[in-house]
Motif scaffolding. Structure first.
Motif, PDB file in Angstrom:
ATOM      1  N   GLN A  90      28.176   4.742-174.638  1.00 23.11           N
ATOM      2  CA  GLN A  90      28.620   4.723-175.952  1.00 23.11           C
ATOM      3  C   GLN A  90      27.846   4.663-176.950  1.00 23.11           C
ATOM      4  O   GLN A  90      27.973   5.448-178.040  1.00 23.11           O
ATOM      5  CB  GLN A  90      29.917   3.876-175.655  1.00 23.11           C
ATOM      6  CG  GLN A  90      31.092   4.420-174.786  1.00 23.11           C
ATOM      7  CD  GLN A  90      32.061   3.476-174.930  1.00 23.11           C
ATOM      8  OE1 GLN A  90      32.357   2.521-175.514  1.00 23.11           O
ATOM      9  NE2 GLN A  90      33.201   3.462-173.662  1.00 23.11           N
ATOM     10  N   VAL A  93      25.825   7.864-177.358  1.00 22.54           N
ATOM     11  CA  VAL A  93      26.682   8.753-178.046  1.00 22.54           C
ATOM     12  C   VAL A  93      26.636   8.559-179.576  1.00 22.54           C
ATOM     13  O   VAL A  93      26.366   9.632-180.299  1.00 22.54           O
ATOM     14  CB  VAL A  93      28.033   8.875-177.061  1.00 22.54           C
ATOM     15  CG1 VAL A  93      29.090   9.777-178.195  1.00 22.54           C
ATOM     16  CG2 VAL A  93      27.993   9.484-175.890  1.00 22.54           C
ATOM     17  N   ASP A 390      40.469   9.827-173.229  1.00 20.72           N
ATOM     18  CA  ASP A 390      39.282   9.923-172.235  1.00 20.72           C
ATOM     19  C   ASP A 390      39.779  10.944-171.063  1.00 20.72           C
ATOM     20  O   ASP A 390      38.924  11.176-170.239  1.00 20.72           O
ATOM     21  CB  ASP A 390      39.043   8.574-171.661  1.00 20.72           C
ATOM     22  CG  ASP A 390      39.930   8.041-170.757  1.00 20.72           C
ATOM     23  OD1 ASP A 390      41.003   8.806-170.460  1.00 20.72           O
ATOM     24  OD2 ASP A 390      39.674   6.763-170.580  1.00 20.72           O
ATOM     25  N   ARG A 393      38.311  16.746-173.151  1.00 21.49           N
ATOM     26  CA  ARG A 393      36.829  17.055-173.812  1.00 21.49           C
ATOM     27  C   ARG A 393      36.965  17.731-175.129  1.00 21.49           C
ATOM     28  O   ARG A 393      36.078  17.563-175.795  1.00 21.49           O
ATOM     29  CB  ARG A 393      35.920  17.900-172.877  1.00 21.49           C
ATOM     30  CG  ARG A 393      35.985  17.191-171.370  1.00 21.49           C
ATOM     31  CD  ARG A 393      34.924  17.856-170.602  1.00 21.49           C
ATOM     32  NE  ARG A 393      34.911  17.202-169.200  1.00 21.49           N
ATOM     33  CZ  ARG A 393      34.206  17.294-168.138  1.00 21.49           C
ATOM     34  NH1 ARG A 393      33.185  17.945-168.530  1.00 21.49           N
ATOM     35  NH2 ARG A 393      34.345  16.688-167.212  1.00 21.49           N
ATOM     36  N   ASP A 409      35.130  17.426-180.041  1.00 23.79           N
ATOM     37  CA  ASP A 409      34.567  17.187-178.885  1.00 23.79           C
ATOM     38  C   ASP A 409      34.811  15.583-178.617  1.00 23.79           C
ATOM     39  O   ASP A 409      34.283  14.881-179.473  1.00 23.79           O
ATOM     40  CB  ASP A 409      33.257  17.626-178.784  1.00 23.79           C
ATOM     41  CG  ASP A 409      33.034  18.953-178.756  1.00 23.79           C
ATOM     42  OD1 ASP A 409      33.284  19.739-177.882  1.00 23.79           O
ATOM     43  OD2 ASP A 409      32.657  19.559-179.671  1.00 23.79           O
ATOM     44  N   THR A 410      35.058  15.216-177.409  1.00 24.97           N
ATOM     45  CA  THR A 410      34.882  13.727-177.159  1.00 24.97           C
ATOM     46  C   THR A 410      33.787  13.662-176.273  1.00 24.97           C
ATOM     47  O   THR A 410      33.209  14.628-175.346  1.00 24.97           O
ATOM     48  CB  THR A 410      36.188  13.491-176.255  1.00 24.97           C
ATOM     49  OG1 THR A 410      36.204  13.924-175.083  1.00 24.97           O
ATOM     50  CG2 THR A 410      37.358  13.470-177.323  1.00 24.97           C
ATOM     51  N   PHE A 411      33.163  12.447-176.096  1.00 24.26           N
ATOM     52  CA  PHE A 411      31.893  12.270-175.141  1.00 24.26           C
ATOM     53  C   PHE A 411      32.350  10.934-174.055  1.00 24.26           C
ATOM     54  O   PHE A 411      31.453   9.962-174.644  1.00 24.26           O
ATOM     55  CB  PHE A 411      30.741  12.099-175.927  1.00 24.26           C
ATOM     56  CG  PHE A 411      30.423  13.523-176.510  1.00 24.26           C
ATOM     57  CD1 PHE A 411      29.620  14.387-175.980  1.00 24.26           C
ATOM     58  CD2 PHE A 411      30.789  13.755-177.826  1.00 24.26           C
ATOM     59  CE1 PHE A 411      29.473  15.771-176.584  1.00 24.26           C
ATOM     60  CE2 PHE A 411      30.942  15.152-178.475  1.00 24.26           C
ATOM     61  CZ  PHE A 411      29.761  15.841-177.863  1.00 24.26           C
ATOM     62  N   PHE A 412      33.265  11.180-173.166  1.00 28.40           N
ATOM     63  CA  PHE A 412      33.325   9.892-172.365  1.00 28.40           C
ATOM     64  C   PHE A 412      32.370  10.079-171.187  1.00 28.40           C
ATOM     65  O   PHE A 412      31.855  11.101-170.802  1.00 28.40           O
ATOM     66  CB  PHE A 412      34.804   9.923-171.923  1.00 28.40           C
ATOM     67  CG  PHE A 412      35.805   9.645-173.009  1.00 28.40           C
ATOM     68  CD1 PHE A 412      35.972   8.248-173.170  1.00 28.40           C
ATOM     69  CD2 PHE A 412      36.535  10.555-173.564  1.00 28.40           C
ATOM     70  CE1 PHE A 412      36.735   7.939-174.350  1.00 28.40           C
ATOM     71  CE2 PHE A 412      37.337  10.152-174.789  1.00 28.40           C
ATOM     72  CZ  PHE A 412      37.451   8.876-175.033  1.00 28.40           C
TER      73      PHE A 412
ATOM     74  N   VAL B   7      25.964  16.007-179.140  1.00 24.60           N
ATOM     75  CA  VAL B   7      25.539  15.042-178.304  1.00 24.60           C
ATOM     76  C   VAL B   7      25.746  15.164-176.916  1.00 24.60           C
ATOM     77  O   VAL B   7      26.498  16.204-176.889  1.00 24.60           O
ATOM     78  CB  VAL B   7      26.188  13.449-178.696  1.00 24.60           C
ATOM     79  CG1 VAL B   7      25.895  13.212-180.073  1.00 24.60           C
ATOM     80  CG2 VAL B   7      27.774  13.661-178.701  1.00 24.60           C
ATOM     81  N   TYR B   9      25.225  12.712-174.201  1.00 23.95           N
ATOM     82  CA  TYR B   9      24.927  11.649-173.346  1.00 23.95           C
ATOM     83  C   TYR B   9      26.094  11.500-172.096  1.00 23.95           C
ATOM     84  O   TYR B   9      27.275  11.118-172.707  1.00 23.95           O
ATOM     85  CB  TYR B   9      24.542  10.248-173.908  1.00 23.95           C
ATOM     86  CG  TYR B   9      23.256  10.362-174.550  1.00 23.95           C
ATOM     87  CD1 TYR B   9      22.149  10.197-173.698  1.00 23.95           C
ATOM     88  CD2 TYR B   9      23.026  10.414-176.037  1.00 23.95           C
ATOM     89  CE1 TYR B   9      20.691  10.215-174.205  1.00 23.95           C
ATOM     90  CE2 TYR B   9      21.646  10.424-176.304  1.00 23.95           C
ATOM     91  CZ  TYR B   9      20.690  10.401-175.459  1.00 23.95           C
ATOM     92  OH  TYR B   9      19.503  10.522-176.034  1.00 23.95           O
ATOM     93  N   ARG B 393      31.798  12.759-165.979  1.00 24.21           N
ATOM     94  CA  ARG B 393      31.324  14.228-166.069  1.00 24.21           C
ATOM     95  C   ARG B 393      30.115  14.308-165.070  1.00 24.21           C
ATOM     96  O   ARG B 393      29.869  15.624-164.542  1.00 24.21           O
ATOM     97  CB  ARG B 393      31.055  14.228-167.442  1.00 24.21           C
ATOM     98  CG  ARG B 393      32.056  14.069-168.247  1.00 24.21           C
ATOM     99  CD  ARG B 393      31.976  14.465-169.791  1.00 24.21           C
ATOM    100  NE  ARG B 393      32.742  14.149-170.609  1.00 24.21           N
ATOM    101  CZ  ARG B 393      33.126  14.765-171.849  1.00 24.21           C
ATOM    102  NH1 ARG B 393      32.411  15.585-172.472  1.00 24.21           N
ATOM    103  NH2 ARG B 393      34.201  14.168-172.272  1.00 24.21           N
TER     104      ARG B 393
END
Lengths: 412, 412
Positions: A90, A93, A390, A393, A409-412, B7, B9, B393
């Protein structure tokens, strides 16, 4: 990271690239979809900004809730001083999205995790990073890892915990032990304040006692000159008790940076945080004063189809555990829409309730005289934003006409 | 879909691109990470291939479990006839990964969802697609949508359900109603068989009765010449009762394509599906015969650090509801590893147990004389693979030396 991607279909979006034409009421979206009301998010951002300004405290909203860089930047634009996260991924990100002040409200553990943070600190002198300590073992591990020639010390906060709670020291003996080990790693580690997460408790009086322990600990550290930051940091607050934390911490001498870390205020919910907000508005006059047009509003919804009505008071919704949190209450139906209608109508959620969820289905109990048809759409408020975000996306940011104005956009 | 990504990651990977050098025991990975044993996956693929060959049935594994195209292709390479999915987005992912025979074991609802499927069928004459029907309303909606000039009919399976169950018709009256409406949409829709999901029940006798209803329904459809496919399809089976489904359906005349749809056999688990497997091996001699070197093996693990040991019999693990399913039993500790050791040792999970999970933390209860240190790694088997896969992911495929041999992308 070598990309192995051969596909790119995200759920809850429309067809093609031109999302500015998508409208939920025209059925342009492949439901189920996660939908964020731009107006309600804006209201919540402003509400919390007023709250922290009235208390003269800093805000480092917990970014783990959304893991959405566009929302992080909205929070910074509305008075946030930093973004809080829970893990090294996290941090990566948030950092790569341009966030340059990050609190990792957790211990930093493990070789690769430490290496990632050390590289970020070594490469960027402007990166302002904080993490927690609560054991001598971890202090020794961090001390060795961050003992490099560049002399960029790792800023750490001493975490206060409670018996049967989560992380954090339980008593002054452990505090002394850690301070002793810390003194051997002065070149690597900089103790800059005290932290806690009061949300491991669920009653006001024990929470106030825990907060007072943190204040007393900080006072001892100030008095014994153990802190490497002026002003030192005193940080707490999840999304349910931030008023009590603000209240207790504000009693401390002014030369302290008080940092609150709620994350769920941004989207709020119709479950646990809704109930928390009722208490806050009852008890806290500052919160009441800034709520002329209401307190926090639920901003995140899941829109889904009525898929089957197999029994007279029992509909199956095309929405499941894959789409919404279910650990703190099921999604709550709020709007009912039939594609031929001009707009959605409110739904009586004392009459219509989700009573069970499977991976991809929800069971909606309805009155026998319900007015649902297969192919109708129901919009659900949710409980527990973290475990809803979560599952997506892409989140659709919509205006009051239900037109998509941005894709988050989410980045889990 | 316009990309807004800034991003990239992902959690549970190492530093840099060269994943072939990553090893879990060298701490090359930023934990927590999701880890798949290549050997155990291979064993499970072969086990299920033998099972379906012995029963002479077809396999359409439920792809919603993993949503991982590389695993879909492994399943096809080991005898699968099709991939099953639950939603239109999942169809898109599978199709774009090259899968050309897909069962959407669900009703197809909504304008954009129908449009997506119609376009796939119109554009690709080789795309073999099936979905379910259980209401006249939906049949009418589908009939209108698929009534186009290209005359590519939508293949539908009539779903059998049970009272207080999920989707599916409850009785013969509903069957007649649907057949009546279907007869008005012969140009759009092709009825090709009967389907059910017996997993809405949890006892063998009611499940056998449900299966017998499906068989009787199929027989009526054959006798009245209502089916547009030869052989017609008879499909059922989640991951807990596929032996009973195989057993009941195999009693049907040979000119039927019997299609089983378990999804969790690929990774198996240490919870609900482990218990289901015990019953299967006790009751089913074919399953026993192919299990000389054991039945299905748990192949999916979450590796995570011991983050804090705040009390003598209580450790906090850096692993939470964000990382593993928690709705059908908590993750089960199986291996304990200290970075200086040459290999992990087994952990006694009658003594060490997760007793609570929060978003990013798990509470591990240990014996007072435990041998854990902060920074140690614990590998957990999981319960409920579907709700574990969807939290990642990237999944690390590893060999028996704990070296990463591939990175598997998921598309939830």
């Amino acid at each position: 990271m070598q990309s192995q991607s051969i596909v790119s279909y995200d759920k809850g979006v429309g067809i093609g690239d031109n999302y500015h034409k998508w409208n939920l009421l025209r059925e342009d979206i492949s439901l189920p979809a996660a939908v964020l009301s731009s107006e309600n998010v804006q209201h919540n951002l402003q509400w919390m900004q007023k709250f922290i300004e009235k208390y003269n405290v800093k805000l480092a909203p917990h970014g783990k809730t959304t893991m959405c860089p566009k929302l992080f930047h909205k929070q910074l634009d509305h008075g946030a001083w930093a973004i809080t996260v829970a893990t090294v991924q996290q941090v990566q990100v948030a950092y790569s999205a341009g966030i340059r002040r990050i609190i990792m409200a957790n211990q930093l553990i493990g070789k690769t995790n430490m290496t990632i943070i050390r590289q970020l600190l070594d490469d960027d002198p402007d990166f302002d990073f904080y993490c927690l300590i609560d054991s001598s073992t971890n202090v020794e591990q961090l001390g060795k890892c961050f003992n490099n020639e560049k002399q960029r010390r790792l800023q750490v906060l001493l975490e206060i915990g409670v018996n049967n709670g989560r992380t954090g020291i339980r008593n002054e003996e452990e505090e002394k032990l850690i301070l002793n080990i810390l003194s051997q790693h002065q070149n690597s580690l900089a103790l800059v304040g005290v932290e806690l997460f009061e949300g491991v408790l669920n009653e006001e009086q024990p929470i106030r006692l825990m907060l007072q322990r943190a204040v007393a600990c900080l006072q001892r550290l100030i008095n014994s000159n153990q802190l490497s930051r002026l002003p030192p940091i005193l940080s707490g607050a999840g999304s349910a008790w931030y008023d009590i934390v603000a209240d207790e911490f504000s009693k401390v001498a002014p030369l302290v940076d008080i940092i609150l870390r709620p994350g769920c205020y941004l989207t709020h919910d119709a479950g646990a945080y809704h109930r928390a907000q009722i208490r806050i508005l009852e008890q806290n006059s500052i919160a009441r004063d800034i709520s002329n047009d209401g307190g926090l509003r639920p901003a995140l919804q899941i829109w889904a189809y009525v898929q089957s009505i197999p029994e007279i008071n029992h509909a199956i919704i095309a929405l499941g555990k894959r789409d919404a949190a279910f650990d703190a209450g099921y999604p709550v139906p709020v709007l009912h829409y039939r594609p031929e209608w001009s707009k959605p109508i409110e739904i009586d959620n004392t009459q219509y309730q989700i009573t069970k969820m499977m991976d991809q289905h929800a069971f909606l109990t309805c009155p026998s005289n319900h007015n649902l048809l297969i192919g109708d759409i129901i919009a659900f408020d949710i409980s527990h934003p973290c475990l809803t975000f979560d599952k997506w996306r892409k989140i659709l940011l919509i205006n009051n006409d239900y037109t998509v104005i941005d894709i988050l956009d989410t980045f889990f």
